[in-house]
Design an enzyme around this catalytic site. Structure first.
Site, PDB file in Angstrom:
ATOM      1  N   HIS A   1       0.824  -1.219   0.000  1.00  0.00           N
ATOM      2  CA  HIS A   1       0.000   0.000   0.000  1.00  0.00           C
ATOM      3  C   HIS A   1       0.856   1.268   0.000  1.00  0.00           C
ATOM      4  CE1 HIS A   1       0.377  -0.182   4.520  1.00  0.00           C
ATOM      5  NE2 HIS A   1       0.431   1.124   4.365  1.00  0.00           N
TER       6      HIS A   1
ATOM      7  N   ASP B   1       0.077  -7.587   1.482  1.00  0.00           N
ATOM      8  CA  ASP B   1       0.600  -6.223   1.635  1.00  0.00           C
ATOM      9  C   ASP B   1       2.128  -6.169   1.644  1.00  0.00           C
ATOM     10  OD1 ASP B   1       0.274  -3.503   1.709  1.00  0.00           O
ATOM     11  OD2 ASP B   1      -0.004  -3.377   3.868  1.00  0.00           O
TER      12      ASP B   1
ATOM     13  N   SER C   1       4.621   2.390   8.041  1.00  0.00           N
ATOM     14  CA  SER C   1       4.304   1.269   7.161  1.00  0.00           C
ATOM     15  C   SER C   1       5.513   0.884   6.310  1.00  0.00           C
ATOM     16  CB  SER C   1       3.139   1.626   6.237  1.00  0.00           C
ATOM     17  OG  SER C   1       1.957   1.787   6.965  1.00  0.00           O
TER      18      SER C   1
END
Length: 454
Positions: free
Chosen positions: A109, A139, A213
């Site tokens: 993402h 992911d 992230s």
């Protein structure tokens, strides 16, 4: 006053733990400096580790499609849908896992839809990165930069993690480079969070915020145990609940991307559910956790390995399985053709079987990439009731685009515009080249029908 005392006790306990580890010959040297009367510190470990944690900035164009109401088309003419393009920029983190080849791992993402990816090192150098491959369902994305005097993080065996182990999160939250937070492993095998399709997360109370992230979760030796991927909070901020993808899962996916350019997902070929107290009582089981097998697909890896409906899978490669979701995530992130040893209970007796995983070659991401109208469907190579090969809708999200065109769970697509389809790969090839109206020939039980995509 009570609050002050409780905080002091917590801090004192943590420092005491670090002192204990400082004098433990097996763990001290890489991360603690207790020589010459100095206080224990994580600084020595971080000096070796942080050069491998990078900042990632992306630029791209986001395309959105909106269907034009028929009434407007009737009066004003024009196309069936309105397409809007909006430029975007984003920030995230990444981890160098191979210094010699310039491999950088991050979250999908972070780099999804990016036209330009820039990786910045701690020494200020910047590199343009190429995306080698990604897997939306887990992911994970793999990037490559110029291998010029890089530092990589060594990988730990995440299967050896225990709840209570100390961990450190390193990343770039809110664009603040090289931020370090510490905590413990709060839980393992977390699933059911609806964050991704394959969930087997490490939960930690180390502070993880936006921009973390793709960053690293490391142990006190500076070894990578996970890739930070998500936070659980009311406003996207840290509340002491963060999640990371285990390093073993990441490595399996990355190895597939390196070898094939894509993830070739393993397939066991079972349906089932979690073992809970209700199921345990109803079926008089001796266990209260694991994966209950309700159905075994014909000619699947499970059937060939001797798995039967009613079995309870309790371990995979010697590691306990807490739930069906955990089993699904572990199997789904292993490559097709992987050999897996499963421990199961059958009529109260333990049994061990070996299976060679089949090739799923499908996922929600594949369905969406094949055509926007198929978004929300999970596609697998399957068979009709008559035994003919086709593309099965194995999962379907309610009110998704795929559901709105009329697809149902269990449907098998056997043709596109009168051309026979047997596999997901064939479906992708035909849909890529199709223009205008597309007619899907669908087998629903013993009924054959056509669904039209405009």
């Amino acid at each position: 006053m009570k609050k002050v005392v409780s905080r002091f006790v917590i801090v004192s306990s943590f420092v005491s733990s670090l002192f204990f580890m400082a004098f433990n010959a097996n763990a001290a040297a890489p991360f603690l400096a207790a020589e010459n009367g100095q206080l224990p510190s994580l600084a020595p470990m971080l000096q070796d580790t942080t050069p491998a944690i990078v900042s990632i900035s992306v630029e791209g164009t986001q395309v959105s499609r909106q269907r034009v109401p028929e009434m407007f088309r009737h009066f004003f003419g024009g196309p069936n849908e309105q397409v809007q393009e909006r430029p975007f920029r984003g920030l995230g983190s990444g981890v160098i896992i191979d210094a010699d080849k310039g491999y950088v791992v991050t979250n999908n993402h972070v780099v999804d839809n990016a036209d330009e990816i820039t990786v910045k090192l701690t020494d200020g150098r910047e590199f343009k990165a190429k995306k080698l491959g990604a897997d939306e369902q887990s992911d994970i994305a793999l990037l490559k930069i110029e291998p010029d005097d890089l530092v990589a993080v060594p990988l730990a065996n995440s299967d050896q993690l225990l709840v209570g182990d100390f961990v450190v999160a390193i990343g770039n939250p809110f664009g603040l480079n090289q931020t370090v937070t510490s905590g413990i492993v709060s839980a393992l095998g977390r699933s059911g969070l609806n964050i991704g399709g394959y969930e087997d997360f490490i939960q930690t109370d180390a502070a993880i915020n936006r921009g973390n992230s793709g960053g690293a979760l490391v142990n006190l030796r500076g070894e990578l145990v996970g890739i930070n991927t998500a936070i659980f909070g009311p406003n996207g901020g840290n509340v002491g609940i963060g999640f990371a993808i285990p390093s073993n899962m990441m490595k399996s996916l990355v190895d597939q991307i390196i070898e094939f350019g894509e993830v070739r997902r393993g397939l066991l070929g079972i349906l089932g559910q979690d073992v809970d107290s209700g199921l345990s009582d109803a079926m008089n089981l001796d266990v209260s956790k694991g994966a209950f097998v309700s159905e075994v697909s014909p000619d699947s890896a499970a059937e060939k390995g001797g798995i039967e409906a009613g079995d309870i899978i309790t371990k995979i490669n010697g590691k306990d399985v807490q739930s069906f979701q955990e089993l699904r995530a572990k199997i789904g992130t292993m490559g097709a053709g992987s050999k897996v040893k499963l421990t199961l209970l059958r009529k109260g007796k333990a049994k061990e079987v070996s299976v060679v995983l089949g090739d799923a070659t499908s996922a929600v991401v594949a369905a969406r990439e094949i055509h926007p109208a198929l978004e929300g469907a999970t596609l697998t190579n399957g068979k009709t009731d008559r035994g003919n090969d086709g593309v099965e809708i194995s999962e379907l999200e309610a009110r998704s685009p795929a559901a709105r065109i009329g697809l149902q769970d269990g449907d098998v697509i056997v043709g596109v515009n009168r051309t026979r389809v047997s596999t997901v790969t064939e479906l992708r090839g035909l849909m890529d080249g199709a223009e205008g109206v597309i007619a899907l020939n669908v087998q629903r039980g013993k009924t054959s029908l056509y669904l039209v995509i405009r």
